[in-house]
Scaffold this motif. Sequence first.
Motif: not given
Length: 276
Positions: A1-29
């Motif tokens: 999955m190509n997307h940006h990650r944002q460094l916040l408070f020392g942690m990298y968070l994934d800049a995603l929307r809910m549908n992106d997360v569900v699709e990532a899970c479907r791909a993993a399955l």
Amino acid sequence: MNHHRQLLFGMYLDALRMNDVVEACRAALMTRNRLLLGVLNAAKIVKLRKDALLRRSLIECDLLLADGQSVVWASKLLGRPLPERIAGVDVFHQLLLLAHREGHAIALLGAKPDILGRLQEELRARFPGLTIVYSHHGYFQDSEAAAIAEDIRQSGADMLFLGMTSPKKEIFLGTYGASLDVPVLHGVGGSFDILAGITKRAPLAWQRAGMEWAYRALQEPRRLWWRYLTTNTSFIRLTIGELIHPARAFASDHDGPAASATPLLTGAASRSPYDE
């Protein structure tokens, strides 16, 4: 999955929307590749400063999502915006829909035995035919964890949901996640209580106003008010500090028994060194 990650408070968070997360899970399955989901809210941002095990478990997540409107607001204030809040309970619900629709088997780990029983009854009523291949309450001893992990592996589950508090669920996933042979792993915290009908979730207006914590505190004032007051004050202080002097990314020490907070020099790259 190509997307940006944002460094916040020392942690990298994934800049995603809910549908992106569900699709990532479907791909993993589909590929049977592990996808370990983690969520980060204001309380965890405060806590991970001192809790090395929690910090390490979050760093090792394949996707780390902003479960807290205050985190999204802070990201925009800091010029490293995340598109939306992705609450763990909402991810849980979307993945249950996916499992029900596409015939995936789920496993449940967490909550008290009676609440876990009520949750399963509610899920079977809400999602007729949903396959629950394993369940175990969350009040187990550390010495039992390895056997529970082996039982989950033997169950053939496609998704594992952990309804346990932090950092217990993050530590379990960080310790055993790679050996479970479960493609999608998600620590959902108190979501078991919500879906079982034990705890009421805040109305949508409260959620959008970033006041879901206050609604929860009203349900358990003696236990939660002071905790939220101190946590929120600390988070505001950390946000001001982040605005003045952004934190470097935390590094996880895999050579020792627990993680250590050693800073990494960070540049303009959008990916964390822990993506692989």
